[in-house]
Design a protein around this motif. Structure first.
Motif, PDB file in Angstrom:
ATOM      1  N   LYS A  59       0.868  -1.180   0.000  1.00 42.92           N
ATOM      2  CA  LYS A  59       0.000   0.000   0.000  1.00 42.92           C
ATOM      3  C   LYS A  59       0.904   1.229   0.000  1.00 42.92           C
ATOM      4  CE  LYS A  59      -3.878  -2.264   2.162  1.00 42.92           C
ATOM      5  NZ  LYS A  59      -4.619  -2.575   3.390  1.00 42.92           N
ATOM      6  N   PHE A  60       0.325   2.387  -0.222  1.00 46.87           N
ATOM      7  CA  PHE A  60       1.141   3.604  -0.169  1.00 46.87           C
ATOM      8  C   PHE A  60       0.281   4.767   0.267  1.00 46.87           C
ATOM      9  CE2 PHE A  60      -0.343   2.960  -4.521  1.00 46.87           C
ATOM     10  CZ  PHE A  60      -0.933   4.170  -4.833  1.00 46.87           C
ATOM     11  N   THR A  61       0.903   5.714   0.937  1.00 47.62           N
ATOM     12  CA  THR A  61       0.191   6.910   1.371  1.00 47.62           C
ATOM     13  C   THR A  61       1.208   8.003   1.669  1.00 47.62           C
ATOM     14  OG1 THR A  61      -1.648   7.582   2.756  1.00 47.62           O
ATOM     15  CG2 THR A  61       0.081   6.398   3.879  1.00 47.62           C
ATOM     16  N   THR A  62       0.946   9.248   1.376  1.00 51.44           N
ATOM     17  CA  THR A  62      -0.232   9.766   0.735  1.00 51.44           C
ATOM     18  C   THR A  62       0.137  10.428  -0.572  1.00 51.44           C
ATOM     19  OG1 THR A  62      -2.181  11.184   1.067  1.00 51.44           O
ATOM     20  CG2 THR A  62      -0.127  11.906   2.073  1.00 51.44           C
ATOM     21  N   SER A  63      -0.850  10.816  -1.347  1.00 53.66           N
ATOM     22  CA  SER A  63      -0.578  11.319  -2.693  1.00 53.66           C
ATOM     23  C   SER A  63      -1.120  12.731  -2.873  1.00 53.66           C
ATOM     24  CB  SER A  63      -1.303  10.443  -3.713  1.00 53.66           C
ATOM     25  OG  SER A  63      -0.975   9.097  -3.542  1.00 53.66           O
ATOM     26  N   HIS A  64      -0.396  13.536  -3.629  1.00 53.54           N
ATOM     27  CA  HIS A  64      -0.921  14.841  -4.039  1.00 53.54           C
ATOM     28  C   HIS A  64      -1.430  14.688  -5.473  1.00 53.54           C
ATOM     29  CE1 HIS A  64      -1.274  18.989  -5.084  1.00 53.54           C
ATOM     30  NE2 HIS A  64      -0.816  19.398  -3.911  1.00 53.54           N
ATOM     31  N   PRO A  65      -2.696  15.069  -5.737  1.00 54.23           N
ATOM     32  CA  PRO A  65      -3.242  14.865  -7.085  1.00 54.23           C
ATOM     33  C   PRO A  65      -2.390  15.509  -8.180  1.00 54.23           C
ATOM     34  CG  PRO A  65      -4.969  15.490  -5.559  1.00 54.23           C
ATOM     35  CD  PRO A  65      -3.688  15.633  -4.815  1.00 54.23           C
ATOM     36  N   MET A  66      -1.705  16.601  -7.826  1.00 59.76           N
ATOM     37  CA  MET A  66      -0.869  17.302  -8.795  1.00 59.76           C
ATOM     38  C   MET A  66       0.202  16.372  -9.381  1.00 59.76           C
ATOM     39  SD  MET A  66       0.202  19.988 -10.227  1.00 59.76           S
ATOM     40  CE  MET A  66       1.702  20.499 -11.019  1.00 59.76           C
ATOM     41  N   ASN A  67       0.730  15.450  -8.570  1.00 60.07           N
ATOM     42  CA  ASN A  67       1.805  14.579  -9.037  1.00 60.07           C
ATOM     43  C   ASN A  67       1.307  13.195  -9.460  1.00 60.07           C
ATOM     44  OD1 ASN A  67       3.143  16.333  -6.583  1.00 60.07           O
ATOM     45  ND2 ASN A  67       4.450  16.149  -8.373  1.00 60.07           N
ATOM     46  N   PHE A  68      -0.023  13.019  -9.415  1.00 59.71           N
ATOM     47  CA  PHE A  68      -0.542  11.705  -9.792  1.00 59.71           C
ATOM     48  C   PHE A  68      -0.429  11.535 -11.309  1.00 59.71           C
ATOM     49  CE2 PHE A  68      -3.445   8.418 -10.865  1.00 59.71           C
ATOM     50  CZ  PHE A  68      -3.326   7.524  -9.813  1.00 59.71           C
ATOM     51  N   THR A  69       0.136  10.419 -11.764  1.00 59.02           N
ATOM     52  CA  THR A  69       0.207  10.180 -13.212  1.00 59.02           C
ATOM     53  C   THR A  69      -0.557   8.907 -13.533  1.00 59.02           C
ATOM     54  OG1 THR A  69       2.179   8.822 -13.028  1.00 59.02           O
ATOM     55  CG2 THR A  69       2.543  11.174 -13.370  1.00 59.02           C
ATOM     56  N   GLU A  70      -1.040   8.824 -14.763  1.00 63.26           N
ATOM     57  CA  GLU A  70      -1.788   7.629 -15.160  1.00 63.26           C
ATOM     58  C   GLU A  70      -0.909   6.394 -15.055  1.00 63.26           C
ATOM     59  OE1 GLU A  70      -3.956   7.925 -18.819  1.00 63.26           O
ATOM     60  OE2 GLU A  70      -4.788   5.909 -18.566  1.00 63.26           O
ATOM     61  N   ASP A  71       0.400   6.580 -15.198  1.00 68.24           N
ATOM     62  CA  ASP A  71       1.308   5.440 -15.102  1.00 68.24           C
ATOM     63  C   ASP A  71       1.255   4.785 -13.721  1.00 68.24           C
ATOM     64  OD1 ASP A  71       3.141   3.682 -16.249  1.00 68.24           O
ATOM     65  OD2 ASP A  71       4.872   4.833 -15.514  1.00 68.24           O
ATOM     66  N   VAL A  72       0.920   5.572 -12.695  1.00 66.04           N
ATOM     67  CA  VAL A  72       0.797   4.987 -11.349  1.00 66.04           C
ATOM     68  C   VAL A  72      -0.382   4.015 -11.347  1.00 66.04           C
ATOM     69  CG1 VAL A  72       0.269   5.462  -8.920  1.00 66.04           C
ATOM     70  CG2 VAL A  72       1.883   6.917 -10.150  1.00 66.04           C
ATOM     71  N   ALA A  73      -1.505   4.443 -11.944  1.00 63.89           N
ATOM     72  CA  ALA A  73      -2.668   3.555 -12.020  1.00 63.89           C
ATOM     73  C   ALA A  73      -2.316   2.304 -12.830  1.00 63.89           C
ATOM     74  CB  ALA A  73      -3.847   4.295 -12.643  1.00 63.89           C
ATOM     75  N   ALA A  74      -1.551   2.499 -13.921  1.00 62.71           N
ATOM     76  CA  ALA A  74      -1.160   1.354 -14.763  1.00 62.71           C
ATOM     77  C   ALA A  74      -0.265   0.406 -13.967  1.00 62.71           C
ATOM     78  CB  ALA A  74      -0.444   1.850 -16.016  1.00 62.71           C
ATOM     79  N   ALA A  75       0.694   0.981 -13.218  1.00 67.50           N
ATOM     80  CA  ALA A  75       1.610   0.143 -12.426  1.00 67.50           C
ATOM     81  C   ALA A  75       0.836  -0.636 -11.365  1.00 67.50           C
ATOM     82  CB  ALA A  75       2.686   1.006 -11.772  1.00 67.50           C
ATOM     83  N   MET A  76      -0.160   0.011 -10.788  1.00 68.70           N
ATOM     84  CA  MET A  76      -0.974  -0.665  -9.767  1.00 68.70           C
ATOM     85  C   MET A  76      -1.694  -1.855 -10.396  1.00 68.70           C
ATOM     86  SD  MET A  76      -2.728   2.486  -7.716  1.00 68.70           S
ATOM     87  CE  MET A  76      -3.511   1.448  -6.477  1.00 68.70           C
ATOM     88  N   ALA A  77      -2.257  -1.625 -11.577  1.00 73.81           N
ATOM     89  CA  ALA A  77      -3.046  -2.671 -12.221  1.00 73.81           C
ATOM     90  C   ALA A  77      -2.182  -3.855 -12.631  1.00 73.81           C
ATOM     91  CB  ALA A  77      -3.769  -2.092 -13.430  1.00 73.81           C
ATOM     92  N   GLU A  78      -0.935  -3.578 -13.040  1.00 73.24           N
ATOM     93  CA  GLU A  78      -0.122  -4.694 -13.545  1.00 73.24           C
ATOM     94  C   GLU A  78       0.745  -5.333 -12.458  1.00 73.24           C
ATOM     95  OE1 GLU A  78       3.659  -2.552 -15.704  1.00 73.24           O
ATOM     96  OE2 GLU A  78       1.630  -1.949 -16.303  1.00 73.24           O
ATOM     97  N   THR A  79       0.675  -4.831 -11.232  1.00 70.73           N
ATOM     98  CA  THR A  79       1.489  -5.386 -10.139  1.00 70.73           C
ATOM     99  C   THR A  79       0.552  -6.005  -9.106  1.00 70.73           C
ATOM    100  OG1 THR A  79       3.005  -3.540 -10.535  1.00 70.73           O
ATOM    101  CG2 THR A  79       3.391  -4.825  -8.535  1.00 70.73           C
ATOM    102  N   PRO A  80       0.390  -7.339  -9.134  1.00 69.67           N
ATOM    103  CA  PRO A  80      -0.643  -7.952  -8.298  1.00 69.67           C
ATOM    104  C   PRO A  80      -0.512  -7.650  -6.802  1.00 69.67           C
ATOM    105  CG  PRO A  80       0.332  -9.547  -9.815  1.00 69.67           C
ATOM    106  CD  PRO A  80       1.115  -8.294  -9.958  1.00 69.67           C
ATOM    107  N   ALA A  81       0.712  -7.445  -6.323  1.00 63.37           N
ATOM    108  CA  ALA A  81       0.870  -7.218  -4.878  1.00 63.37           C
ATOM    109  C   ALA A  81       0.346  -5.839  -4.464  1.00 63.37           C
ATOM    110  CB  ALA A  81       2.339  -7.349  -4.485  1.00 63.37           C
ATOM    111  N   VAL A  82       0.279  -4.903  -5.393  1.00 63.61           N
ATOM    112  CA  VAL A  82      -0.171  -3.553  -5.011  1.00 63.61           C
ATOM    113  C   VAL A  82      -1.683  -3.583  -4.795  1.00 63.61           C
ATOM    114  CG1 VAL A  82      -0.321  -1.117  -5.662  1.00 63.61           C
ATOM    115  CG2 VAL A  82       1.710  -2.439  -6.260  1.00 63.61           C
ATOM    116  N   CYS A  83      -2.107  -3.207  -3.609  1.00 61.64           N
ATOM    117  CA  CYS A  83      -3.529  -3.239  -3.270  1.00 61.64           C
ATOM    118  C   CYS A  83      -4.285  -2.177  -4.053  1.00 61.64           C
ATOM    119  CB  CYS A  83      -3.712  -3.000  -1.770  1.00 61.64           C
ATOM    120  SG  CYS A  83      -3.012  -4.327  -0.789  1.00 61.64           S
ATOM    121  N   GLU A  84      -5.531  -2.500  -4.397  1.00 58.89           N
ATOM    122  CA  GLU A  84      -6.337  -1.594  -5.237  1.00 58.89           C
ATOM    123  C   GLU A  84      -6.993  -0.535  -4.343  1.00 58.89           C
ATOM    124  OE1 GLU A  84      -6.174  -4.918  -5.724  1.00 58.89           O
ATOM    125  OE2 GLU A  84      -7.525  -5.451  -4.103  1.00 58.89           O
TER     126      GLU A  84
END
Ligand code: 5AD
Ligand code: SF4
Length: 459
Positions: free
Chosen positions: A227-252
């Motif tokens: 898991k990870f915390t915390t995030s600022h929306p300004m630095n959120f990139t779509e690649d983070v969502a992609a990495a989450m989806a393709e990495t099974p250990a990362v909790c949704e």
């Protein structure tokens, strides 16, 4: 020496408490559970709102009284220690040791000194320091960065924790290896703004990966849940969502603080994004992770917030339909731009808005949790719940969960659990066996008392 650390504030502070406790142990101290047994009491403080500051003030007052009765060394660390406000308090309450968030490793020197010791520098060696893994725990925190480069007008943290510094991926992986060897199953990567990992100048020069790539890297370590915390929306990139989806250990699970749904308020907060941009990030997350569990932070009653602005926060809440939220009344913090330049709104108005927001949050959490009834969730059970005969823990989506102890599953562990009942704040279920059938419940010593308190029986 017998030492105890009392912790206020966020998970960063919990991590720092663990770091300092391990330093104390290596200096030969015994860690004791309370003030009564201790000859050194260290208070790890938070300065983000007035309330935690008030709590520290009253604790330091009590400790000064104890000090008048018997020998006692009192220390103060954490965010408040870095501020003039905290240092004044330290002088008033005769604090002996004061360590800012950047000088935790000075603890040994501080205790050796016969005089009052104040450490306020941000020292580089802290970023390379690898604390030992917590023992006997399934969960651990892992700091991947310290400080923050944003300047939200309400926030004291850039002052207390300084500019952002990312830790090296090698140090992060080494710390994780120790945690894995100690039996950790869930690691939470910590930072004031983890999405900005790798973008500070030092990190860029050293060629550190982006946060998305760090997730992929940590995902290959063999740890079961990330898991990870915390995030600022300004630095959120779509690649983070992609990495989450393709990495099974990362909790949704994504905690993305929005603070307000009104562009006018967001501008006055200097949040550097608009409502529309924020909602775009939510879309990106849902596109990659259709079952993502979403949480946020919201401040109500920011200076100048009108009823119309507040309605926009409520409507944004409905648009996202968050699973959970941390909601705060704006607290003017000395040293922040909003404290200096904007007038605070009346207390009653802020409280009334908070109550309306909490009602909205409860509706959504009830709805989101009810959707989970009948599903199987992977639950990390930490150990005994408040009620005898039950275990407590949380899902991959951070839902607090309670289950009856079962034969073959009566202690900490990660188990499949069928959710049978849900309230806005808690889910209740039963541990399943390998065939998806509930494991038989462990016989209770006092079945009548347990039946009364069993939420499953009430459902
Ligand atoms: N008043 C109220 N809430 C605050 N937060 C930060 N500063 C303040 C303040 N001055 C909240 C934000 C942040 C969380 C950790 O605390 O919502 O995300
Ligand atoms: Fe954590 Fe912020 Fe409080 Fe510091 S001020 S302890 S960073 S919540």
């Amino acid at each position: 020496m017998k030492a105890t650390v009392i912790t206020y504030g966020c998970q960063m502070n919990e991590y720092d408490t663990h770091l300092v406790e391990s330093q104390l142990v290596s200096l030969g101290a015994d860690l004791v559970p309370g003030v009564d047994e201790a000859d050194f009491v260290l208070v790890n403080t938070c300065a983000v709102r007035g309330k935690p500051v008030d709590k520290v003030r009253s604790l330091l007052g009590q400790l000064r009284k104890v000090k008048a009765q018997r020998p006692l060394v009192v220390g103060m660390m954490g965010c408040l220690a870095q501020l003039e406000e905290g240092q004044q308090m330290a002088r008033k309450f005769e604090v002996d040791v004061l360590l800012g968030p950047g000088s935790l490793l000075d603890i040994g020197q501080a205790l050796e000194s016969n005089e009052r010791f104040w450490g306020l520098q941000f020292k580089d060696e802290l970023h390379e320091h690898i604390p030992p893994a917590p023992s006997g725990k399934l969960q651990a925190h892992l700091t991947i960065m310290r400080g923050c480069d944003h300047h939200c007008t309400y926030c004291i943290v850039p002052t207390t924790r300084g500019p952002q510094v990312s830790r090296s991926p090698d140090d992060i992986l080494r710390e994780l290896d120790l945690q894995l060897a100690a039996g950790v199953q869930e690691v939470t990567l910590l930072g004031q703004n983890v999405n900005a990992y790798g973008v500070d100048q030092g990190a860029r020069l050293a060629g550190y990966p982006s946060f998305a790539d760090l997730l992929r890297l940590v995902g290959r370590s063999g740890v079961r849940r990330i898991k990870f915390t915390t995030s600022h929306p300004m630095n959120f990139t779509e690649d983070v969502a992609a990495a989450m989806a393709e990495t099974p250990a990362v909790c949704e699970f994504v905690h993305l603080p929005v603070q307000s749904g009104s562009n006018r308020v967001l501008r006055r907060m200097a949040r550097e994004y608009t409502r529309e941009k924020y909602l775009q990030h939510i879309d990106e997350i849902r596109r990659h992770l259709p079952h993502a569990v979403l949480a946020t932070d919201i401040i109500v009653g920011f200076p100048g917030e009108t009823e119309e602005d507040f309605q926009e926060t409520l409507s944004l809440y409905d648009e996202v339909g968050y699973d959970s939220a941390y909601m705060f009344i704006y607290s003017p913090r000395p040293g922040t731009p909003s404290y200096k330049h904007f007038a605070d709104l009346p207390r009653e108005l802020k409280t009334e808005r908070l109550q309306r927001l909490i009602a909205r949050q409860k509706e959504w959490s009830a709805r989101r949790n009810a959707e989970k009834v009948g599903t199987v969730q992977e639950v990390l059970l930490r150990g005994d719940a408040h009620d005898a005969g039950f275990l407590e823990g949380h899902t991959r989506g951070n839902h607090p969960t309670v289950v009856p102890k079962a034969i073959g599953a009566s202690g900490a562990g990660v188990y499949p659990v069928r959710i049978e009942h849900a309230t806005p704040h808690m889910m209740y279920g039963r541990i399943l066996d390998a065939f998806g059938e509930p494991l038989p419940e462990q016989p209770r010593l006092n079945p009548e008392a347990a039946a009364v308190t069993s939420p499953l029986q009430m459902a």
